[in-house]
Design a protein around this motif. Structure first.
Motif, short mmCIF file in Angstrom:
data_model
loop_
_atom_site.label_atom_id
_atom_site.label_comp_id
_atom_site.label_asym_id
_atom_site.label_seq_id
_atom_site.Cartn_x
_atom_site.Cartn_y
_atom_site.Cartn_z
N LEU A 208 12.56 5.36 -5.59
CA LEU A 208 12.10 6.63 -5.28
C LEU A 208 10.49 6.59 -4.62
O LEU A 208 10.40 7.57 -3.77
CB LEU A 208 11.96 7.68 -6.68
CG LEU A 208 13.47 8.12 -7.21
CD1 LEU A 208 13.16 8.86 -8.45
CD2 LEU A 208 14.11 9.16 -6.54
N ILE A 209 9.99 5.62 -5.11
CA ILE A 209 8.63 5.45 -4.58
C ILE A 209 8.79 5.02 -3.16
O ILE A 209 8.26 5.64 -2.10
CB ILE A 209 7.84 4.40 -5.28
CG1 ILE A 209 7.39 4.88 -6.65
CG2 ILE A 209 6.33 4.26 -4.72
CD1 ILE A 209 6.72 4.25 -7.70
N ALA A 210 9.57 4.08 -2.81
CA ALA A 210 10.17 3.86 -1.64
C ALA A 210 10.46 4.83 -0.68
O ALA A 210 9.90 5.01 0.78
CB ALA A 210 10.99 2.50 -1.45
N GLU A 211 11.32 5.72 -1.07
CA GLU A 211 11.87 6.75 -0.36
C GLU A 211 10.62 7.82 -0.07
O GLU A 211 10.68 8.33 0.86
CB GLU A 211 12.99 7.44 -1.18
CG GLU A 211 13.73 8.70 -0.50
CD GLU A 211 14.50 8.17 0.95
OE1 GLU A 211 14.71 8.98 1.47
OE2 GLU A 211 14.73 6.87 0.96
N GLN A 212 9.60 7.85 -1.24
CA GLN A 212 8.87 8.87 -0.83
C GLN A 212 7.83 8.29 0.21
O GLN A 212 7.34 9.27 1.04
CB GLN A 212 8.05 9.11 -2.28
CG GLN A 212 6.73 10.23 -2.16
CD GLN A 212 6.11 10.19 -3.49
OE1 GLN A 212 6.06 9.17 -4.33
NE2 GLN A 212 5.17 11.16 -3.57
N HIS A 213 7.69 7.01 0.10
CA HIS A 213 6.75 6.51 1.26
C HIS A 213 7.19 6.56 2.69
O HIS A 213 6.95 6.82 3.59
CB HIS A 213 6.38 5.04 1.10
CG HIS A 213 5.48 4.85 -0.34
ND1 HIS A 213 5.00 3.72 -0.94
CD2 HIS A 213 4.67 5.47 -0.82
CE1 HIS A 213 4.52 3.79 -1.51
NE2 HIS A 213 4.11 5.02 -2.09
N ARG A 214 8.79 6.38 2.61
CA ARG A 214 9.27 6.49 3.80
C ARG A 214 9.19 7.89 4.30
O ARG A 214 9.06 8.22 5.67
CB ARG A 214 10.73 6.20 3.75
CG ARG A 214 11.57 6.00 5.04
CD ARG A 214 12.78 5.93 4.92
NE ARG A 214 13.78 6.99 4.30
CZ ARG A 214 13.96 8.04 4.67
NH1 ARG A 214 13.77 8.25 6.19
NH2 ARG A 214 14.70 9.15 4.05
N LEU A 215 9.41 9.09 3.68
CA LEU A 215 9.48 10.39 3.93
C LEU A 215 8.02 10.76 4.38
O LEU A 215 7.79 11.48 5.32
CB LEU A 215 9.94 11.43 2.90
CG LEU A 215 11.55 11.01 2.56
CD1 LEU A 215 11.96 12.02 1.13
CD2 LEU A 215 12.17 11.44 3.70
N ALA A 216 7.19 10.13 3.57
CA ALA A 216 5.64 10.62 3.88
C ALA A 216 5.42 9.98 5.20
O ALA A 216 4.58 10.72 5.96
CB ALA A 216 4.73 10.06 2.80
N LYS A 217 5.79 8.87 5.41
CA LYS A 217 5.36 8.36 6.65
C LYS A 217 6.09 9.17 7.99
O LYS A 217 5.41 9.36 9.11
CB LYS A 217 6.01 6.82 6.80
CG LYS A 217 5.47 6.07 8.21
CD LYS A 217 6.11 4.66 8.08
CE LYS A 217 5.51 3.98 9.31
NZ LYS A 217 6.09 4.68 10.47
N ALA A 218 7.34 9.48 7.80
CA ALA A 218 8.14 10.19 8.87
C ALA A 218 7.33 11.46 8.84
O ALA A 218 7.09 11.88 9.96
CB ALA A 218 9.34 10.31 8.36
N MET A 219 6.90 12.35 7.80
CA MET A 219 6.10 13.47 7.88
C MET A 219 4.79 13.39 8.54
O MET A 219 4.50 14.14 9.34
CB MET A 219 6.01 14.06 6.46
CG MET A 219 5.75 15.43 6.54
SD MET A 219 6.93 16.82 6.98
CE MET A 219 8.05 16.43 5.98
N ALA A 220 4.13 12.29 8.29
CA ALA A 220 2.99 11.97 9.05
C ALA A 220 3.08 11.96 10.37
O ALA A 220 2.31 12.40 10.99
CB ALA A 220 2.25 10.70 8.24
#
Length: 600
Positions: A208-220
């Motif tokens: 979940l942390i890895a997915e959150q980081h991926r989504l956060a990067k995509a959102m950023a």
């Protein structure tokens, strides 16, 4: 049922049984033993279900085992993929002692348990070839014989560890080994399932942390392309500034505003939490509905309950008519609760129910009212510290801190000071019909000030100076800090004001062009374990992190920072406690002095 029991040579006749330590019932011994075994499994299963570190739970299991079995020492060892001990817990031992004892056990005995995946019983280790060459002087007094039982801890068809016990064979040589092996096998099975669940949870968390980081990067990446639009949106809602710190917060506000998630605004007093709450509402799908706000610290508990939930006619003296509360008024919109950290423990429980269930009753009423409110809370308190002390409910903390947004203090966004100052002066001109302007000299003075009261203090400073201005422009000498009249500096000095040397600049000034910063007198000494005052960013006596005065030991600030880090094993949080700083202050000071962090 539990697989074959591997019994070493030199078998002892298993004649007779030994009752468990807890006895005294008038029933048959066999029934008592069965009942005690079931009770033991029940207690151990409850313990393993508790949310605690694995080592703590396993130590508790061994403690319970000592109550149900005749055992001298117990040991639980969890093995890694190579078969080396990863976690070793002993009954009443530290982890280091338990690992030393585990290493003294013969590898042949442990290896047989792991390879065969079956229990191992050695009635007398002194006469068993598996224990040949073992130094039994470390086990106990000379001449005493010991028994050994070991069972595998399995997950599905793989052994992940062992559960072993030993006992004094001389005192009671006629043990009922089969019964004890069955009991230990059941316990090992519970331990294996508990380890499996904890590892699955840890894997899911990492995923979940890895997915959150991926989504956060995509959102950023998506937000970065619209940063200009974001900044304009922030200014439209009263948030002024284009520094990297404020842009980062506005980026998050724009993302979070699209959902209905509860938001907790964190930051020092005066950072503009209400403006960010307004921006969250106006950028959200609820912007057509009401935005209702309430300062929780401004009202006593009895009035606060009526304000939030409303009251029925005649509910109390003075309640002449029915009144809707803020939750009803904000139905379909947004409710902003400022200073939520100041509410009492009793009211916290009432607020928790509304947030959790979305329903409440008016004061003096019995009708349950449903409400659909997007909650935004704000505080400048350290809620984590309040939860640890029991001053703030942990369940309410988790409910309101779904998406925490940290608002930067003004000292972290110095490039916004000129823009903010001009905006405040523009508002002053509109309200008073004046046409004052800011000179470059005035902007330089404001940019060099520390402003512990943040944006609110900057606004007060501009308005005070504009009110007392003698000409059409505000210049550097017009400001109170240039005339030893800054009230904020007097508050900042506190009890050490009498020690200020003559000619001392009242308001802390940041260093410019390599010049040293003006420093306030040192604060009274505190214990290294005491945290800084609640809500404060730096220890008293330091105008800013990295600007604390030197102590009498002759060491520079950088030397003291390095010494504290080395003492703490390069753990920033521990070093911060040694110096009486917060981890954030410690990180700021390390970056200021360009001290690299050593990794071990």
């Amino acid at each position: 049922m539990f697989g074959p029991t591997s019994v070493s040579p030199n078998p002892h006749p298993l004649a007779g049984t030994v009752p468990l330590p807890h006895r005294g019932s008038s029933r048959a011994p066999g029934a008592d033993r069965t009942e005690m075994a079931l009770y033991g499994i029940y207690e151990i299963s409850k313990l393993l279900a508790m949310p605690a570190r694995m080592e703590i739970n396993l130590a508790g299991v061994l403690s319970l085992l000592s109550s149900f079995l005749d055992m001298r020492n117990g040991l639980i060892a969890l093995l890694d993929g190579t078969g080396a001990p990863e976690i070793v817990v002993g009954s009443g031992w530290s982890e280091a002692t338990a690992k030393r004892y585990f290493r003294r056990l013969p590898e042949r005995a442990i290896g047989r348990i792991v390879v065969t995946q079956t229990p191992l019983v050695v009635e007398n280790v002194a006469h068993d070839p598996l224990f040949a060459g073992v130094d039994f002087s470390t086990w106990g007094p000379k001449g005493v014989s010991y028994s050994f039982i070991g069972v595998p801890i399995k997950v599905e068809d793989r052994v992940i560890g062992t559960l072993t016990i030993d006992r004094n064979w001389n005192e009671q040589p006629h043990f009922h080994y089969d019964r004890d092996v069955r009991f230990l096998t059941m316990v090992a099975n519970l331990v294996g399932q508990s380890v499996r669940l904890q590892r699955l949870i840890a894997q899911d968390r990492q995923r979940l942390i890895a997915e959150q980081h991926r989504l956060a990067k995509a959102m950023a990446d998506s937000v970065r392309s619209q940063r200009g639009l974001t900044a304009q949106s922030g200014e439209r809602h009263g948030v002024v500034g284009d520094s990297p710190a404020i842009r980062a917060v506005l980026d998050k506000v724009r993302i979070v505003a699209r959902s209905h998630t509860t938001v907790l605004l964190r930051g020092e007093s005066g950072t503009g939490k209400e403006l960010f709450a307004q921006a969250l509402h106006e950028m959200s799908p609820r912007n057509k509905a009401a935005f209702v706000k309430l300062n929780c610290a401004a009202l006593p508990e009895s009035v606060l309950e009526s304000e939030l939930f409303g009251h029925e006619k005649g509910a109390f003296t003075g309640a002449h008519a029915l009144r809707k509360g803020r939750f009803e008024m904000a139905d379909g919109g947004t409710l902003f609760l400022d200073e939520i950290g100041e509410i009492s423990a009793m009211f916290q429980a009432k607020l928790l129910r509304v947030i959790q269930e979305g329903e409440f009753e008016r004061v003096g009423g019995s009708k349950t009212i449903k409400t659909d409110v997007r909650l935004i809370a704000a505080t400048n308190r350290n809620l984590e510290e309040a939860v640890a002390k029991g001053d703030f409910r942990a369940d309410l903390y988790y409910r309101i801190s779904v998406v925490p947004l940290f608002l930067p203090p003004l000292r972290d966004r110095p490039s916004d000071i000129p823009k903010l100052a001009r905006e405040f002066l523009r508002r002053f001109n509109e309200e008073n019909g004046t046409h004052l302007t800011l000179t470059e000299n005035a902007v330089q003075v404001l940019s060099g000030c520390y402003f512990p009261g943040n944006v609110r203090e900057l606004e007060n400073c501009v308005r005070r100076t504009a009110t007392l201005a003698h000409g059409p422009s505000l210049t550097g000498p017009d400001f109170a800090c240039r005339n030893d009249g800054c009230l904020s500096a007097m508050l900042w000095k506190g009890p050490a004001r009498d020690a200020v040397p003559a000619g001392f600049q009242p308001l802390p000034i940041a260093p410019r062009n390599g010049a040293p910063a003006a420093a306030l007198p040192p604060a009274p000494a505190t214990s290294a374990d005491e945290p800084p005052e609640a809500g404060g960013e730096w220890p008293a006596g330091c105008p800013a992190p990295g600007h604390c005065p030197a102590t009498g030991d002759g060491k520079s600030e950088k030397e003291r920072l390095v010494e504290a880090m080395e003492t703490a094993g390069w753990v920033q949080a521990k070093a911060a406690r040694l110096l009486g700083l917060t981890p954030r202050q410690m990180g700021y000071a390390l970056r200021k002095h360009d001290i690299p962090i050593k990794k071990f």
